[in-house]
Scaffold this motif. Structure first.
Motif, PDB file in Angstrom:
ATOM      1  N   ILE A 109       0.843  -1.201   0.000  1.00  0.00           N
ATOM      2  CA  ILE A 109       0.000   0.000   0.000  1.00  0.00           C
ATOM      3  C   ILE A 109       0.880   1.254   0.000  1.00  0.00           C
ATOM      4  CG2 ILE A 109      -1.610   1.366   1.403  1.00  0.00           C
ATOM      5  CD1 ILE A 109      -2.884  -1.342   2.253  1.00  0.00           C
ATOM      6  N   LEU A 110       1.901   1.256   0.840  1.00  0.00           N
ATOM      7  CA  LEU A 110       2.814   2.399   0.874  1.00  0.00           C
ATOM      8  C   LEU A 110       3.585   2.551  -0.434  1.00  0.00           C
ATOM      9  CD1 LEU A 110       4.300   2.262   4.486  1.00  0.00           C
ATOM     10  CD2 LEU A 110       2.734   3.944   3.535  1.00  0.00           C
ATOM     11  N   ALA A 111       3.954   1.440  -1.038  1.00  0.00           N
ATOM     12  CA  ALA A 111       4.698   1.493  -2.296  1.00  0.00           C
ATOM     13  C   ALA A 111       3.877   2.142  -3.403  1.00  0.00           C
ATOM     14  CB  ALA A 111       5.129   0.094  -2.705  1.00  0.00           C
ATOM     15  N   ARG A 112       2.561   2.023  -3.341  1.00  0.00           N
ATOM     16  CA  ARG A 112       1.701   2.677  -4.335  1.00  0.00           C
ATOM     17  C   ARG A 112       1.330   4.092  -3.919  1.00  0.00           C
ATOM     18  NH1 ARG A 112      -2.806  -1.031  -4.159  1.00  0.00           N
ATOM     19  NH2 ARG A 112      -1.570  -2.620  -3.171  1.00  0.00           N
ATOM     20  N   ALA A 113       1.172   4.328  -2.633  1.00  0.00           N
ATOM     21  CA  ALA A 113       0.690   5.622  -2.156  1.00  0.00           C
ATOM     22  C   ALA A 113       1.760   6.714  -2.211  1.00  0.00           C
ATOM     23  CB  ALA A 113       0.160   5.485  -0.726  1.00  0.00           C
ATOM     24  N   ILE A 114       2.995   6.392  -1.907  1.00  0.00           N
ATOM     25  CA  ILE A 114       4.049   7.410  -1.858  1.00  0.00           C
ATOM     26  C   ILE A 114       4.304   8.027  -3.231  1.00  0.00           C
ATOM     27  CG2 ILE A 114       6.515   7.785  -1.409  1.00  0.00           C
ATOM     28  CD1 ILE A 114       6.184   5.939   1.029  1.00  0.00           C
ATOM     29  N   PRO A 115       4.505   7.239  -4.301  1.00  0.00           N
ATOM     30  CA  PRO A 115       4.689   7.879  -5.615  1.00  0.00           C
ATOM     31  C   PRO A 115       3.454   8.668  -6.065  1.00  0.00           C
ATOM     32  CG  PRO A 115       5.449   5.614  -5.686  1.00  0.00           C
ATOM     33  CD  PRO A 115       4.762   5.808  -4.373  1.00  0.00           C
ATOM     34  N   ALA A 116       2.282   8.197  -5.722  1.00  0.00           N
ATOM     35  CA  ALA A 116       1.059   8.926  -6.091  1.00  0.00           C
ATOM     36  C   ALA A 116       0.997  10.270  -5.370  1.00  0.00           C
ATOM     37  CB  ALA A 116      -0.172   8.084  -5.771  1.00  0.00           C
ATOM     38  N   ALA A 117       1.361  10.286  -4.109  1.00  0.00           N
ATOM     39  CA  ALA A 117       1.354  11.533  -3.341  1.00  0.00           C
ATOM     40  C   ALA A 117       2.404  12.497  -3.878  1.00  0.00           C
ATOM     41  CB  ALA A 117       1.615  11.238  -1.868  1.00  0.00           C
ATOM     42  N   TYR A 118       3.561  11.988  -4.256  1.00  0.00           N
ATOM     43  CA  TYR A 118       4.613  12.827  -4.817  1.00  0.00           C
ATOM     44  C   TYR A 118       4.162  13.440  -6.141  1.00  0.00           C
ATOM     45  CZ  TYR A 118       9.166  14.364  -6.478  1.00  0.00           C
ATOM     46  OH  TYR A 118      10.205  15.119  -6.948  1.00  0.00           O
ATOM     47  N   GLY A 119       3.527  12.618  -6.973  1.00  0.00           N
ATOM     48  CA  GLY A 119       3.008  13.120  -8.253  1.00  0.00           C
ATOM     49  C   GLY A 119       1.959  14.196  -8.045  1.00  0.00           C
ATOM     50  N   ALA A 120       1.082  13.991  -7.066  1.00  0.00           N
ATOM     51  CA  ALA A 120       0.058  14.991  -6.770  1.00  0.00           C
ATOM     52  C   ALA A 120       0.700  16.287  -6.264  1.00  0.00           C
ATOM     53  CB  ALA A 120      -0.922  14.449  -5.733  1.00  0.00           C
TER      54      ALA A 120
END
Length: 124
Positions: A19-30
């Motif tokens: 979950i963290l592996a998907r959430a961190i790049p998404a948050a950075y992109g946002a």
């Protein structure tokens, strides 16, 4: 009993990591998208570092060298620079940090003087 419990804990850890592996790049992109919408260049923002700026502000440089904006000349800057730089010499018990502040102030004021001289009509 430790076997099934260990398996459940291991599955929970793996699930949390995924979950963290998907959430961190998404948050950075946002965050990058929000920065672009706000007019901030992401490359520039990341290169400026933690403090957010690389050079000293003009008002701070004036305070460090104890000068007034309307009385800034190359001679006055050099005189104050030599005075404060030698006064804060490490050999005399001074501080390298303060010496670097004095140096950066001189650097900023030299740039200010150069800009003032390049202006055709600077009001004088």
């Amino acid at each position: 009993m430790a076997g099934p419990l260990a398996k459940v804990i291991a599955q929970a850890v793996v699930m949390g990591i995924s979950i963290l592996a998907r959430a961190i790049p998404a948050a950075y992109g946002a965050a990058l998208q929000n920065a672009k919408k706000g007019g901030i260049d992401a490359a520039k923002a990341s290169s400026e570092g933690i403090l957010g700026r690389k050079k000293m502000r003009l008002d701070e440089a004036l305070m460090v060298l104890n000068l007034e904006k309307d009385k800034v000349t190359a001679e006055a800057v050099q005189k104050q620079y030599e005075r404060f730089f030698t006064a804060n010499s490490v050999e005399k018990g001074g501080s390298f940090y303060l010496q670097s502040k004095v140096y950066r102030a001189k650097e900023q004021l030299d740039e200010f003087i150069k800009e003032q001289q390049q202006q055709p009509n600077n009001g004088k």
